[in-house]
Design a protein around this motif. Structure first.
Motif, PDB file in Angstrom:
ATOM      1  N   ILE A  69      37.759  38.625  36.656  1.00 54.04           N
ATOM      2  CA  ILE A  69      37.884  39.606  37.740  1.00 54.04           C
ATOM      3  C   ILE A  69      39.359  39.894  38.010  1.00 54.04           C
ATOM      4  O   ILE A  69      39.763  41.046  38.158  1.00 54.04           O
ATOM      5  CB  ILE A  69      37.183  39.096  39.018  1.00 54.04           C
ATOM      6  N   ASP A  78      39.974  45.743  45.500  1.00 55.62           N
ATOM      7  CA  ASP A  78      38.910  45.537  44.519  1.00 55.62           C
ATOM      8  C   ASP A  78      38.868  44.075  44.096  1.00 55.62           C
ATOM      9  O   ASP A  78      37.806  43.473  44.015  1.00 55.62           O
ATOM     10  CB  ASP A  78      39.144  46.443  43.300  1.00 55.62           C
ATOM     11  N   ARG A  82      35.667  41.641  44.867  1.00 55.13           N
ATOM     12  CA  ARG A  82      34.931  41.100  43.714  1.00 55.13           C
ATOM     13  C   ARG A  82      35.005  39.580  43.649  1.00 55.13           C
ATOM     14  O   ARG A  82      34.007  38.917  43.346  1.00 55.13           O
ATOM     15  CB  ARG A  82      35.451  41.726  42.424  1.00 55.13           C
ATOM     16  N   GLN A  86      31.732  37.218  44.157  1.00 56.48           N
ATOM     17  CA  GLN A  86      31.392  36.272  43.093  1.00 56.48           C
ATOM     18  C   GLN A  86      31.263  34.852  43.640  1.00 56.48           C
ATOM     19  O   GLN A  86      30.330  34.131  43.299  1.00 56.48           O
ATOM     20  CB  GLN A  86      32.455  36.324  41.987  1.00 56.48           C
TER      21      GLN A  86
END
Length: 181
Positions: A69, A78, A82, A86
């Protein structure tokens, strides 16, 4: 239970004795018992090690996912969203996932908390010196607090963690271009 009172595991086998002259009537039996305590305990140790290996493997997979990521992220927001998504997806027993990023001079800490119910990220800004974990992080060492209730000292970031309902935590450092991020 042995004569001395010690509890042991036993494996046993039994054999019936029949009288063939009396229509195979059962006339007795033989039982053999063996102490298998060591075998049972060894099996338990193997199972415990397998569980630890599985947990370690899952953590490595998570770290690899987070690394991917980070490598693929094009914007900081972002990246944050993310990574936190996760973490909350993979660490099922965690009540919350937070990500703290420090500014370039390590004077300000930006604490991002992912709220899965609301599907949003909250930001809290704190002075970096309020993090008692900072000396460990700067040395690229993790910092772990197992239980706030039994902790002798608190920092302002600990107060925030308690306010969020967090009783224990693990902080791991992330360096980018040789600097704590």
């Amino acid at each position: 239970i042995t004569k001395s009172g010690k509890e042991i595991w036993v494996g046993q086998s039994a054999k019936l004795s029949r009288n063939e002259n009396e229509e195979n009537k059962i006339v007795g039996f033989q039982v053999i018992c063996r102490d298998v305590t060591e075998r049972v305990e060894a099996q338990k140790q193997i199972e415990e090690k397998n569980i630890r290996i599985q947990q370690y493997s899952e953590k490595l997979e998570l770290l690899n996912d987070v690394k991917q990521i980070i490598l693929e992220a094009t914007q900081k927001n972002d990246l944050i969203e993310r990574v936190l998504t996760q973490l909350t997806t993979k660490i099922t027993d965690a009540k919350r996932a937070t990500l703290t990023l420090f500014d370039g001079d390590i004077k300000t800490a930006y604490l991002y908390e992912y709220k899965s119910a609301e599907q949003k990220i909250d930001l809290t800004i704190l002075p970096a010196i309020d993090y008692r974990s900072l000396p460990n992080l700067l040395k690229n060492q993790y910092y772990k607090v197992d239980d706030f209730l039994n902790s002798e000292t608190f920092s302002k970031s600990d107060d925030l963690m308690r306010d969020l309902g967090i009783n224990s935590y693990l902080i791991t450092p992330l360096f980018y271009n040789g600097k704590l991020t």
